[in-house]
Design a protein around this motif. Structure first.
Motif, PDB file in Angstrom:
ATOM      1  N   UNK B 290      50.476  49.017  -4.358  1.00 56.06           N
ATOM      2  CA  UNK B 290      50.492  48.593  -5.769  1.00 56.06           C
ATOM      3  C   UNK B 290      51.357  47.378  -6.036  1.00 56.06           C
ATOM      4  N   UNK B 291      52.571  47.398  -5.488  1.00 55.08           N
ATOM      5  CA  UNK B 291      53.499  46.299  -5.793  1.00 55.08           C
ATOM      6  C   UNK B 291      53.233  45.050  -4.949  1.00 55.08           C
ATOM      7  N   UNK B 292      52.326  45.139  -3.986  1.00 50.60           N
ATOM      8  CA  UNK B 292      52.033  44.006  -3.100  1.00 50.60           C
ATOM      9  C   UNK B 292      50.946  43.087  -3.658  1.00 50.60           C
ATOM     10  N   UNK B 293      50.485  43.361  -4.871  1.00 52.42           N
ATOM     11  CA  UNK B 293      49.414  42.548  -5.441  1.00 52.42           C
ATOM     12  C   UNK B 293      49.769  41.981  -6.803  1.00 52.42           C
ATOM     13  N   UNK B 294      49.285  40.778  -7.049  1.00 54.69           N
ATOM     14  CA  UNK B 294      49.486  40.095  -8.336  1.00 54.69           C
ATOM     15  C   UNK B 294      48.130  39.586  -8.813  1.00 54.69           C
ATOM     16  N   UNK B 295      47.905  39.695 -10.103  1.00 56.84           N
ATOM     17  CA  UNK B 295      46.688  39.152 -10.710  1.00 56.84           C
ATOM     18  C   UNK B 295      47.077  37.877 -11.441  1.00 56.84           C
ATOM     19  N   UNK B 296      46.438  36.780 -11.065  1.00 54.04           N
ATOM     20  CA  UNK B 296      46.722  35.487 -11.691  1.00 54.04           C
ATOM     21  C   UNK B 296      45.563  35.098 -12.596  1.00 54.04           C
ATOM     22  N   UNK B 297      45.881  34.656 -13.783  1.00 57.67           N
ATOM     23  CA  UNK B 297      44.818  34.245 -14.716  1.00 57.67           C
ATOM     24  C   UNK B 297      45.307  33.070 -15.556  1.00 57.67           C
ATOM     25  N   UNK B 298      44.451  32.092 -15.674  1.00 58.30           N
ATOM     26  CA  UNK B 298      44.809  30.814 -16.298  1.00 58.30           C
ATOM     27  C   UNK B 298      44.679  30.909 -17.820  1.00 58.30           C
ATOM     28  N   UNK B 299      45.582  30.285 -18.519  1.00 59.43           N
ATOM     29  CA  UNK B 299      45.520  30.246 -19.979  1.00 59.43           C
ATOM     30  C   UNK B 299      44.493  29.197 -20.408  1.00 59.43           C
ATOM     31  N   UNK B 300      43.504  29.629 -21.196  1.00 60.18           N
ATOM     32  CA  UNK B 300      42.468  28.691 -21.663  1.00 60.18           C
ATOM     33  C   UNK B 300      42.641  28.323 -23.131  1.00 60.18           C
ATOM     34  N   UNK B 301      43.430  29.100 -23.857  1.00 61.75           N
ATOM     35  CA  UNK B 301      43.684  28.719 -25.245  1.00 61.75           C
ATOM     36  C   UNK B 301      45.050  29.261 -25.665  1.00 61.75           C
ATOM     37  N   UNK B 302      45.634  28.546 -26.589  1.00 56.71           N
ATOM     38  CA  UNK B 302      46.880  28.978 -27.214  1.00 56.71           C
ATOM     39  C   UNK B 302      46.643  28.827 -28.698  1.00 56.71           C
ATOM     40  N   UNK B 303      46.808  29.897 -29.462  1.00 56.99           N
ATOM     41  CA  UNK B 303      46.529  29.789 -30.892  1.00 56.99           C
ATOM     42  C   UNK B 303      47.509  30.608 -31.692  1.00 56.99           C
ATOM     43  N   UNK B 304      47.627  30.230 -32.936  1.00 59.82           N
ATOM     44  CA  UNK B 304      48.442  31.013 -33.858  1.00 59.82           C
ATOM     45  C   UNK B 304      47.544  31.688 -34.867  1.00 59.82           C
ATOM     46  N   UNK B 305      47.872  32.932 -35.179  1.00 59.70           N
ATOM     47  CA  UNK B 305      47.179  33.626 -36.258  1.00 59.70           C
ATOM     48  C   UNK B 305      48.232  34.371 -37.062  1.00 59.70           C
ATOM     49  N   UNK B 306      48.293  34.043 -38.340  1.00 61.52           N
ATOM     50  CA  UNK B 306      49.228  34.678 -39.255  1.00 61.52           C
ATOM     51  C   UNK B 306      50.643  34.727 -38.667  1.00 61.52           C
ATOM     52  N   UNK B 307      51.047  33.617 -38.081  1.00 58.73           N
ATOM     53  CA  UNK B 307      52.417  33.492 -37.578  1.00 58.73           C
ATOM     54  C   UNK B 307      52.633  34.052 -36.190  1.00 58.73           C
ATOM     55  N   UNK B 382      51.801  41.785 -12.645  1.00 60.19           N
ATOM     56  CA  UNK B 382      52.252  42.411 -11.396  1.00 60.19           C
ATOM     57  C   UNK B 382      51.697  43.841 -11.271  1.00 60.19           C
ATOM     58  N   UNK B 383      52.045  44.476 -10.159  1.00 63.45           N
ATOM     59  CA  UNK B 383      51.559  45.836  -9.872  1.00 63.45           C
ATOM     60  C   UNK B 383      50.026  45.865  -9.891  1.00 63.45           C
ATOM     61  N   UNK B 384      49.425  44.791  -9.377  1.00 65.94           N
ATOM     62  CA  UNK B 384      47.970  44.661  -9.395  1.00 65.94           C
ATOM     63  C   UNK B 384      47.354  45.006  -8.045  1.00 65.94           C
ATOM     64  N   UNK B 385      48.174  45.516  -7.115  1.00 65.71           N
ATOM     65  CA  UNK B 385      47.644  45.808  -5.783  1.00 65.71           C
ATOM     66  C   UNK B 385      46.900  47.119  -5.698  1.00 65.71           C
ATOM     67  N   UNK B 386      47.105  48.005  -6.676  1.00 64.74           N
ATOM     68  CA  UNK B 386      46.431  49.307  -6.667  1.00 64.74           C
ATOM     69  C   UNK B 386      45.703  49.512  -7.987  1.00 64.74           C
ATOM     70  N   UNK B 387      44.503  50.094  -7.894  1.00 65.47           N
ATOM     71  CA  UNK B 387      43.733  50.449  -9.084  1.00 65.47           C
ATOM     72  C   UNK B 387      43.562  49.246 -10.019  1.00 65.47           C
ATOM     73  N   UNK B 388      43.269  48.099  -9.400  1.00 63.69           N
ATOM     74  CA  UNK B 388      42.992  46.891 -10.174  1.00 63.69           C
ATOM     75  C   UNK B 388      41.516  46.559 -10.108  1.00 63.69           C
ATOM     76  N   UNK B 389      41.157  45.745  -9.097  1.00 60.08           N
ATOM     77  CA  UNK B 389      39.800  45.198  -9.021  1.00 60.08           C
ATOM     78  C   UNK B 389      38.726  46.278  -9.076  1.00 60.08           C
ATOM     79  N   UNK B 390      38.855  47.343  -8.277  1.00 58.03           N
ATOM     80  CA  UNK B 390      37.761  48.330  -8.234  1.00 58.03           C
ATOM     81  C   UNK B 390      37.875  49.378  -9.330  1.00 58.03           C
ATOM     82  N   UNK B 391      38.989  49.431 -10.029  1.00 62.23           N
ATOM     83  CA  UNK B 391      39.153  50.413 -11.103  1.00 62.23           C
ATOM     84  C   UNK B 391      38.916  49.775 -12.472  1.00 62.23           C
ATOM     85  N   UNK B 392      38.216  48.652 -12.487  1.00 64.90           N
ATOM     86  CA  UNK B 392      37.964  47.925 -13.729  1.00 64.90           C
ATOM     87  C   UNK B 392      36.474  47.592 -13.843  1.00 64.90           C
ATOM     88  N   UNK B 393      35.970  47.450 -15.061  1.00 64.29           N
ATOM     89  CA  UNK B 393      34.534  47.201 -15.247  1.00 64.29           C
ATOM     90  C   UNK B 393      34.190  45.722 -15.071  1.00 64.29           C
TER      91      UNK B 393
END
Lengths: 408, 408
Positions: B290-307, B382-393
């Motif tokens: 579990x602790x040996x995996x990281x999920x990286x995802x790029x930010x595509x937008x930054x927005x403000x809503x109601x502060x 973090x903690x993406x090494x277990x129950x990540x990729x295959x435990x998600x739709x």
């Protein structure tokens, strides 16, 4: 004993078995294997007919394909509805493959990547702009490509849909733009020479009370009029959002669509002048397809533990995550279910129906009353037409997806 | 502001960025795209070394591959551990492909189909029998094939693992057999001339308190001895289950494995006579990877809503369902997360990090303090090494799976 949700109308019994599109559950499983998603063409058609009869004639009905993108079902929906609402580049490709015309496709979603915007602009579909920076990106891509993007501005409404399962307005949200940002963004679109198509205003989903939907639709029309006044231009199109839920749980009752339709006709008869030529649409996913699908799974074991009976099925949460209570619900309640091969027989015992996964999360029906079932009997989980196959972790524990079929 | 869980040890900073296996997050995403699962070979190895150093020498360590079946990771685990625990025919095929020897594979799961039992018996792997009828089916298949099945009896223990995230004992359960059924089933196996290998006793998972694990291991050994006495024969093998959790949430602390090891050594020094030649194993999934995996995802937008500030990523719950709070948790809490491209910089603002899906369920980090991030920055969950990729739709909203890589 715990109650189960109501079995949807339209399912018949034949030789003591659940029958879907004229075929018995056992025959479907014998031919296609288990587990199996079965969707009914006639239930899809009759749902749309009933809805159209209730709604104002000029209202367009869109299908939000995220609810179920199974290709044969999607092709039928393309024939039945006035527009397809997509949420990714992947759905864009599927919608076009299913025969949807670009001018009838709208693309919403808070995290559109540049490559998805590019595909959408090239295809000529409408993009629901969710933020000022997304607007900048879409306009820049259009300019670079020498294409005029078709843009709707998605509004984060300053109200929510009361009683909805998921609120998508009335607070800080990642969806759409706050009301005060809308007019400047529309002006930017017009100034850039892009094709401004109108507004998308989605306040919530999975509501069952007609009164709440009526109130939200009235608020939505009023908001669209107010925004149009600010802009000084009529929107070609206003997507009023969705919100029509289906009964899943004990005590749930269907939306009174006749009542919603009557109220919307009254609204349309008294539209503010600035919306008098506007085309309105509602956007429904779950409501159109949810009750038209059943998940069938064969019982592979029957066991007792400490006086309780477990029926163990060869399917499970890897296909039916929401039915297991693990997707978007805080308190687990039982989806409508039956022993398909002992359909409408009297209940004889209390059982828990679990899936085949080696995890206690894989619970399909918790302490429900059922006729006595044995290994080889088939369990039916209803309301499997929406957010089933693609909203579940199909590869969990090495299982893989269930087959999907559509019957007449 | 809401707190986030603790970032696991072993992650480094390089040029102000999170570095995994010596590679910066931005370099990994530039080469492999986003979103991306990154697993670290060195963190996998060091976890096993630390565990082996703490545990009694004679204890076998098994990997429950349901936690993460990614082929290159699984191949490494096959080299590092003493056994692979599988939960389906699909996992059987993957384990053999990864190089696991049949005699080191055990197959547990409450809903094994006949074709899965047949494959397992032909392959010669150990089957953990979960019910009397499954025992009948396995023996019948063995007889028909002229093969001697290797069978372990899985016991539904009459106690649970205190403080465990998932209880798998101490009540009516779909897993294993109630204690009073075990001896008759073992006698049936012996009478049929099959190869009885011992017991599998799994009381719960995801516990963080050493005391609770120690107590459960003592109860498990005592139960195995009691059952062996009833049978009048020593088990070759006893799988003591797992239960070692990892910290996900604020306030969680790691399991004190040294304390567990000391206690287990004491247990082994005082084993009842009937277990004196028995081989013991523990079965861990999440704890090992579990602790040996990281999920990286790029930010595509930054927005403000109601502060409020939203960072919108190109990944989401379709890859990280558990991190979104929608899998097996009642109250949503924040997984450990960081802006990988602004690693260990001081927090400057409170943001919510959401995925790209058009649903309010797609929330990765709720009101967390982070350094100021812009479009193009990379989020690490973090903690993406277990129950990540295959435990998600993965196919939800037409997105498809994330790429997975393993680095040194």
């Amino acid at each position: 004993m715990k109650p189960i949700g109501p079995i949807p109308d339209g399912y018949e019994s034949r030789d003591g078995e659940l029958s879907i599109g004229g075929a018995k559950a056992s025959a479907l499983v014998a031919e296609h294997g288990s587990p199996l998603f079965v969707y009914s063409r006639s239930l899809l058609s009759s749902r749309i007919s009933t809805l159209r009869a209730a709604m104002p004639e000029q209202l367009n009905i869109h299908y939000a394909m995220k609810a179920n993108p199974f290709a044969p079902l999607l092709s039928q929906m393309v024939e039945l509805v006035d527009g397809i609402d997509i949420a990714s580049g992947g759905e864009l490709a599927m919608a076009i493959e299913a025969g949807a015309a670009a001018e009838h496709i709208s693309f919403a979603g808070p995290g559109k990547r540049d490559d998805e915007l590019l595909e959408a602009i090239r295809a000529g579909v409408t993009i629901n702009i969710e933020s000022p920076t997304e607007c900048d990106r879409a306009l820049a891509i259009g300019a670079k490509e020498g294409l005029q993007p078709r843009l709707v501005v998605r509004v984060n409404p300053d109200f929510d849909l009361k009683g909805s399962g998921m609120k998508m307005g009335g607070g800080a949200k990642q969806f759409g733009m706050d009301v005060d940002l809308v007019a400047p963004t529309v002006r930017q679109i017009l100034d850039a020479g892009a094709d401004w198509r109108g507004f998308h205003i989605f306040a919530g989903s999975q509501a069952l009370k007609a009164d709440a939907i009526i109130e939200t639709q009235a608020q939505t029309i009023a908001l669209a009029a107010r925004l149009a006044q600010q802009i000084g231009q009529s929107p070609v199109h206003v997507n009023l959002g969705g919100g029509f839920g289906i009964p899943y749980f004990p005590g749930d009752t269907p939306v009174d669509v006749a009542q919603v339709g009557v109220a919307l006709k009254e609204q349309f008869a008294e539209l503010p002048e600035i919306l008098s030529n506007t085309l309105f649409a509602i956007e429904l996913g779950r409501y159109l397809v949810g009750e038209a699908g059943v998940y069938l799974t064969r019982i592979v074991d029957r066991k007792e533990s400490q006086g309780e009976i477990f029926l163990i099925a060869d399917g499970g949460l890897h296909h039916q995550l929401a039915a297991s209570g693990n997707f978007g619900t805080v308190i687990r309640r039982n989806y409508p279910a039956a022993i398909a091969t002992q359909y409408r027989k009297p209940a004889e015992e209390v059982v828990s129906i679990v899936g085949c996964l080696c995890t206690p999360l894989d619970l399909l029906s918790d302490h429900v009353e059922m006729p006595k079932a044995q290994v080889g009997d088939i369990v039916a989980i209803f309301c499997a037409g929406a957010y089933g196959a693609t909203a579940s972790p199909a590869n969990f524990l090495g299982q893989g997806p269930a087959k999907e079929i559509i019957v007449r």
